[in-house]
Design an enzyme around this catalytic site. Structure first.
Site, PDB file in Angstrom:
ATOM      1  NE  ARG A   1      -2.644  -7.531  -4.701  1.00 30.28           N
ATOM      2  CZ  ARG A   1      -3.328  -8.032  -3.399  1.00 30.28           C
ATOM      3  NH1 ARG A   1      -2.989  -8.033  -2.118  1.00 30.28           N
ATOM      4  NH2 ARG A   1      -4.746  -8.138  -3.640  1.00 30.28           N
TER       5      ARG A   1
ATOM      6  CG  HIS B   1      -1.753  -1.025   1.383  1.00 28.71           C
ATOM      7  ND1 HIS B   1      -2.159  -1.785   2.535  1.00 28.71           N
ATOM      8  CD2 HIS B   1      -2.918  -1.279   0.481  1.00 28.71           C
ATOM      9  CE1 HIS B   1      -3.024  -2.416   2.376  1.00 28.71           C
ATOM     10  NE2 HIS B   1      -3.695  -2.552   1.146  1.00 28.71           N
TER      11      HIS B   1
HETATM   12  O1  PNS Z   1      -8.613  -2.963   0.493  1.00 31.62           O
HETATM   13  P1  PNS Z   1      -9.786  -3.342  -0.192  1.00 31.62           P
HETATM   14  O2  PNS Z   1     -10.591  -4.100   0.939  1.00 31.62           O
HETATM   15  O3  PNS Z   1      -9.504  -4.034  -1.437  1.00 31.62           O
HETATM   16  O4  PNS Z   1     -10.917  -2.005  -0.585  1.00 31.62           O
HETATM   17  C1  PNS Z   1     -11.645  -2.321  -1.551  1.00 31.62           C
HETATM   18  C2  PNS Z   1     -12.609  -0.860  -1.235  1.00 31.62           C
HETATM   19  C3  PNS Z   1     -12.894  -0.459   0.015  1.00 31.62           C
HETATM   20  C4  PNS Z   1     -11.803  -0.017  -2.254  1.00 31.62           C
HETATM   21  C5  PNS Z   1     -13.937  -1.259  -2.126  1.00 31.62           C
HETATM   22  O5  PNS Z   1     -14.695  -2.167  -1.413  1.00 31.62           O
HETATM   23  C6  PNS Z   1     -14.802  -0.038  -2.310  1.00 31.62           C
HETATM   24  O6  PNS Z   1     -14.772   0.701  -2.989  1.00 31.62           O
HETATM   25  N1  PNS Z   1     -15.942  -0.061  -1.466  1.00 31.62           N
HETATM   26  C7  PNS Z   1     -16.707   1.346  -1.320  1.00 31.62           C
HETATM   27  C8  PNS Z   1     -18.093   0.821  -1.523  1.00 31.62           C
HETATM   28  C9  PNS Z   1     -18.296   0.961  -3.092  1.00 31.62           C
HETATM   29  O7  PNS Z   1     -17.910   2.107  -3.374  1.00 31.62           O
HETATM   30  N2  PNS Z   1     -18.791  -0.058  -3.601  1.00 31.62           N
HETATM   31  C10 PNS Z   1     -19.071  -0.166  -4.981  1.00 31.62           C
HETATM   32  C11 PNS Z   1     -17.345  -0.342  -5.611  1.00 31.62           C
HETATM   33  S1  PNS Z   1     -17.809  -0.493  -7.470  1.00 31.62           S
END
Ligand code: PNS
Length: 155
Positions: free
Chosen positions: A86, A13
């Site tokens: 990744r 990250h």
């Molecule tokens: O670190 P992660 O868990 O891979 O992050 C995933 C994250 C938080 C970026 C993704 O789940 C997200 O954007 N969640 C917010 C809710 C949302 O917008 N969902 C629709 C995505 S198209």
């Protein structure tokens, strides 16, 4: 913005955050508050660790959000989401999210290839290694390693 769970922040990250901070005047690193997943670290702990390890980057703000990433983007005037990729296996889901986010709010997603040093790294894997007493130095920043060891019942 760089959105994510950051439970906890890894060197992978941090590599993406460091590089994204060079590309933009301002970067939000935003922890997603997931109501259906407790996680190992609390929201405050995750944000504290992020603030600690990004303290050298003056244009980075650590924050959190609930709900849709694109709603955060709208209220904060963010036009671009930066995501680390990744491996090809990441791309499938990331592409779907990027397309959905563009469709919802016209927010662009920039995919940044992860440094190969970290291509196998994930928060879940690091937590598992730490849980069983494995060496996590080199995978997470030192303050995060210390918190992980403490949380897992180590010294
Ligand atoms: O670190 P992660 O868990 O891979 O992050 C995933 C994250 C938080 C970026 C993704 O789940 C997200 O954007 N969640 C917010 C809710 C949302 O917008 N969902 C629709 C995505 S198209």
């Amino acid at each position: 913005m760089c959105p994510g769970s950051f439970d906890p922040v890894t060197n992978g990250h941090l590599d993406i955050i460091n590089r994204a901070a060079k590309l933009y005047d301002e970067l939000f690193v935003a922890v997603f508050v997931n109501p259906s997943k407790a996680g190992l670290f609390s929201l405050d702990e995750r944000m504290e660790m992020l603030a600690e390890v990004t303290g050298h980057l003056p244009n980075v703000s650590v924050t959190s959000f609930q709900g849709l990433t694109v709603d955060f983007c709208r209220t904060h005037g963010v036009g671009i989401i930066v995501k680390g990729v990744r491996a090809v296996s990441d791309f499938d889901y990331e592409l779907q999210m990027a397309q959905m986010n563009y469709g919802l709010e016209g927010v662009e997603t920039l995919f940044m290839p992860t440094n190969p040093l970290y291509s196998f790294l994930s928060s879940s894997l690091v937590k598992d290694v730490a849980k069983w007493g494995g060496d996590i130095d080199g995978h997470v920043p030192a303050p995060v390693a210390a918190r992980l060891v403490a949380r897992m019942g180590g010294e």
